[in-house]
Design a protein around this motif. Structure first.
Motif, short mmCIF file in Angstrom:
data_model
loop_
_atom_site.label_atom_id
_atom_site.label_comp_id
_atom_site.label_asym_id
_atom_site.label_seq_id
_atom_site.Cartn_x
_atom_site.Cartn_y
_atom_site.Cartn_z
N GLU A 189 47.18 -54.64 -35.09
CA GLU A 189 46.62 -55.10 -36.41
C GLU A 189 47.98 -56.02 -37.21
O GLU A 189 47.11 -56.78 -37.83
CB GLU A 189 47.58 -53.13 -37.20
CG GLU A 189 46.93 -53.90 -39.16
CD GLU A 189 47.53 -52.70 -39.64
OE1 GLU A 189 48.43 -52.30 -39.65
OE2 GLU A 189 46.80 -52.27 -40.55
N ALA A 190 49.12 -56.41 -36.66
CA ALA A 190 50.02 -57.21 -36.49
C ALA A 190 49.37 -59.09 -36.52
O ALA A 190 49.51 -59.25 -37.17
CB ALA A 190 51.02 -56.50 -35.87
N LYS B 162 46.56 -45.48 -25.69
CA LYS B 162 45.69 -46.33 -26.40
C LYS B 162 45.31 -46.53 -27.54
O LYS B 162 44.28 -47.20 -27.66
CB LYS B 162 44.87 -45.81 -25.48
CG LYS B 162 43.88 -45.14 -23.51
CD LYS B 162 43.53 -47.07 -22.94
CE LYS B 162 43.71 -46.79 -22.12
NZ LYS B 162 43.64 -48.26 -20.82
N GLU B 163 45.98 -46.36 -28.12
CA GLU B 163 46.06 -46.52 -29.82
C GLU B 163 47.52 -47.86 -30.25
O GLU B 163 46.56 -48.84 -29.73
CB GLU B 163 46.42 -45.59 -30.34
CG GLU B 163 44.39 -44.90 -30.27
CD GLU B 163 44.27 -43.47 -31.17
OE1 GLU B 163 45.19 -42.95 -32.20
OE2 GLU B 163 43.48 -42.61 -31.08
N GLU B 164 48.24 -46.84 -30.19
CA GLU B 164 49.98 -47.71 -30.45
C GLU B 164 49.62 -48.67 -29.80
O GLU B 164 50.49 -49.47 -29.34
CB GLU B 164 50.44 -47.18 -31.11
CG GLU B 164 50.63 -46.72 -32.70
CD GLU B 164 51.67 -46.02 -33.20
OE1 GLU B 164 52.93 -47.15 -33.09
OE2 GLU B 164 51.84 -45.13 -33.67
N VAL C 273 45.36 -49.68 -37.82
CA VAL C 273 44.53 -50.72 -37.27
C VAL C 273 43.72 -52.11 -37.78
O VAL C 273 44.01 -52.96 -37.10
CB VAL C 273 43.24 -49.56 -37.00
CG1 VAL C 273 41.96 -49.88 -36.40
CG2 VAL C 273 43.72 -48.21 -36.62
N ASN C 274 43.09 -51.36 -38.72
CA ASN C 274 42.32 -52.91 -38.98
C ASN C 274 42.70 -52.96 -41.05
O ASN C 274 42.57 -54.11 -41.69
CB ASN C 274 41.06 -53.36 -39.38
CG ASN C 274 40.33 -53.75 -37.78
OD1 ASN C 274 41.52 -54.34 -36.84
ND2 ASN C 274 40.27 -52.74 -36.88
N ILE D 139 49.95 -43.48 -17.47
CA ILE D 139 49.33 -41.50 -17.85
C ILE D 139 48.67 -41.81 -18.88
O ILE D 139 49.07 -42.00 -19.70
CB ILE D 139 50.61 -40.89 -17.22
CG1 ILE D 139 50.95 -40.70 -15.87
CG2 ILE D 139 49.92 -39.48 -17.76
CD1 ILE D 139 52.94 -40.27 -15.70
N SER D 140 47.78 -41.62 -19.09
CA SER D 140 46.70 -41.10 -20.20
C SER D 140 47.37 -39.61 -21.05
O SER D 140 47.83 -39.10 -20.28
CB SER D 140 45.21 -40.44 -20.05
OG SER D 140 45.34 -40.55 -21.19
N VAL D 141 47.82 -39.82 -22.42
CA VAL D 141 48.14 -39.14 -23.30
C VAL D 141 47.37 -37.72 -22.88
O VAL D 141 47.64 -36.41 -22.96
CB VAL D 141 47.49 -39.57 -25.23
CG1 VAL D 141 48.44 -38.40 -25.52
CG2 VAL D 141 48.82 -40.12 -24.41
#
Lengths: 420, 420
Positions: free
Chosen positions: B93-94, B162-164, B66-67, B188-190
């Motif tokens: 994050e990168a 919606k994360e990685e 994340v940060n 497709i959402s997880v």
């Protein structure tokens, strides 16, 4: 240990870092907002005042709406970290600054960072106070209307520039708040040709159309809708116009072309949600000063020169709110370095801003008041405010010009069967 | 002014900051990758070697995807800025780390940051070198296939957490590169239930379906497609499996349930694009060492323990590439502080990595080689590599197991008329 000190003895030097664009094309450009911040500084320093012991050392740094702000913040902060950050306004740039400021325990007050994501103050945006009503606050107006009129479905049509993304974030606010309703969205790229047929096809099975885009495209869509007889009360049309409220309503349908008459009739079905601006006598002086500064800075090209916009007002009030909170914190024995404590004292409080009362919610976001405007004289094509929404208590107030008939759907739609 | 110095006299102390997750659930977790970096450090320091004068002081810092990384970088850098940054892998994050590093003239080498956005090295990502093939490089494989087989349209079906957002960025790579083709996407959402009917409805007017999601959902879709007779050669099905190639193909259709037989037949139509891994004898020792370290660290839960994954290999090679470039730059009289010069020397060159030749393109992104796998024995349900794509020269090589018939669409589709 924490001994209360006498009010009169509270003095402190404060480093303020302000991130605003040098580029004059923004409503929140430095040339527009700086005078308001300096006006607040000057008022706060008045000798008789409660806050005259605060000496604000204000540094104006550029914000390019991309990454400038956070890089400047990092470079400056090895020597000395600021005590307060004002801005940035643009969402992506603000996110990086607020994250770092929160990590360093520095309060950030912005009249921007209005996107729904910033509502999450538990983590990375813990030190953010939003002094202008966010998009989610605006969405409360729609939520209240949908409840009041028992509407259930809407199509959100918006223009997306993939840069500042104001309209994207505006619609996201509605999406975020109104997840219980049946919402669809339709994005139009700024570069793409507007395909009104495609937009209108998507309207079919919804009751309400909410639009956020430039005035010319709104007019194109309304003309196309009128041609298809979508403007005879079977659909409700809205547009959201947050930042140049005063320039709206004077006849945005009028272009002096052959479509004016059709547009005027089409706009009879178009309602506008805009910021409710209150003005108290004191505001006149501020407003005059701001106009003088704008003229001095040669800002003739701006859309909103005639009135002080929400960013100008907001950043002025940001200084007041910070001074109030810091003063209170110091009275209780805390220092200016305690960003968490100062931030907490900016939240869940009501104070007198330059234009009127400002109410901050428990989450550090300003409660918003919004107006609903409709065409009340179709012959003349003129608008009036027909209702107001007050965010602090969540009330929806109907004004004399309000017509129930105007907001009643003529014909209920049966959603089309899904394509098998 | 810039006097060349003797090779033997090149010595330098180097501060390296490595951002990898402490959390063991990633393929690029610190416990997995650290041994590879230390292995490289040890090889580089061998007394007889060209780079034995470099003393790497390696600091491992946490990355939470994340940060964390950018905050750590900022906090550490007031005292001393690092000379080299390795990682982070996760895109968001990168982005923050690479922006700041580029601003500070510090080279960043990562086996991650694979999204299309990082290809833009003109601005904020100027100091990034990507030591693993990006998603756009992977997309070249599809582009080559589409050219070869004259396919024109595809549906990209992917799972988005919606994360990685690995699969989102994977598909974005295809979108980015293949904008001339007729592409649609289906996310497709997880958390959502997988609606195979809805997916298959969207296939109708396309020729090719490219999927990126977990093995169970791929199986669900293939079973549903098989039931609808979509697997009889009228559509081409692909899935992308970049990071655990070795665990694929052993019968991902097999679950020991009553659907195994159907799944095996359905998977006869499913082709897999995966990284082409080459191995040279020297790699065996490295691979053994990595396995020992994994076992010591107690990493039994990983999906990819049996082979060294691309992240492990990539971060090893990152150390070599940096040493080569720095050495060359110093030979020409530049110092370790000249991040621009060192970065430029990492680009547009080919060198011997731990597993084989590594080719970096002129834009500082590694050229990728990919394999296409198909089921070649439907009775047994076994896979073989049927073609390879070589990124350095853009060639598509058909292997003996390749069958033209398998990749020929049986029936051309007439796109449905648009709903009026």
């Amino acid at each position: 240990l924490l001994s209360p000190v006498l009010t009169s003895s509270i003095t402190e030097d404060l480093e303020v870092l302000v991130f605003l664009p040098k580029n004059n094309s923004y409503l929140f450009s430095r040339a527009r907002v700086m005078p308001a911040i300096l006006y607040a500084q000057s008022r706060l320093s008045e000798e008789s005042g409660l806050y005259s012991g605060f000496h604000f050392n204000i540094h104006f740094e550029n914000s390019d709406c991309v990454n400038d702000a956070v890089l400047t913040l990092v470079d400056r902060s090895c020597q000395q970290k600021p005590d307060l950050i004002l801005g940035p306004v643009c969402e992506y740039e603000a996110a990086a600054v607020i994250r770092l400021a929160s990590h360093w325990n520095i309060p950030v007050v912005s009249a921007g960072a209005l996107a729904a994501g910033f509502s999450n103050k538990k983590g990375e945006y813990s030190h953010l106070t939003r002094i202008a009503p966010s998009y989610v606050k605006m969405a409360e107006t729609f939520s209240a209307m949908f409840e009041h009129f028992t509407w259930k479905s809407a199509l959100l049509v918006y223009e997306d520039d993939k840069e500042e993304r104001n309209c994207f974030f505006t619609m996201e606010g509605i999406y975020h708040l109104m997840s219980d309703f049946n919402l669809k969205s339709y994005a139009i790229s700024v570069e793409e040709r507007l395909d009104t047929d495609s937009v209108l096809q998507n309207i079919h099975d919804t009751e309400v159309v909410i639009m956020c885009m430039g005035a010319d495209r709104i007019r194109e869509i309304m003309l196309a809708a009128h041609k298809r007889r979508f403007t005879s009360g079977n659909y409700m049309f809205f547009n959201v116009e947050l930042f140049n409220a005063s320039s709206y309503g004077n006849g945005s349908w009028k272009r002096g072309d052959k479509y004016d008459s059709d547009a005027r009739q089409a706009y009879a079905s178009l309602n506008t949600v805009t910021l409710l601006r209150t003005v108290k006598p004191e505001f006149e002086n501020f407003s005059m000063e701001m106009k003088k500064s704008s003229e001095k800075a040669g800002l003739h090209d701006c859309k909103d020169c005639e009135s002080v916009n929400m960013f100008v007002e907001g950043f002025h009030d940001a200084m007041l709110l910070y001074a109030i909170a810091l003063h209170e914190a110091m009275k209780h024995g805390y220092t200016k370095s305690n960003g968490t404590e100062i931030t907490a004292r900016m939240w869940n409080r009501t104070f007198e801003g330059i234009a009127g009362q400002v109410s901050m919610d428990v989450n550090g976001d300003r409660n918003g008041d919004f107006s609903l405007m409709s065409m009340t004289d179709v012959e003349a094509g003129t608008y009036e405010v027909v209702a107001n929404y007050f965010g602090e208590n969540g009330t929806f107030q109907l004004l004399p010009a309000f017509s129930t008939e105007h907001f009643t759907l003529r014909e209920k739609h049966i959603p089309h069967a899904e394509m098998a």
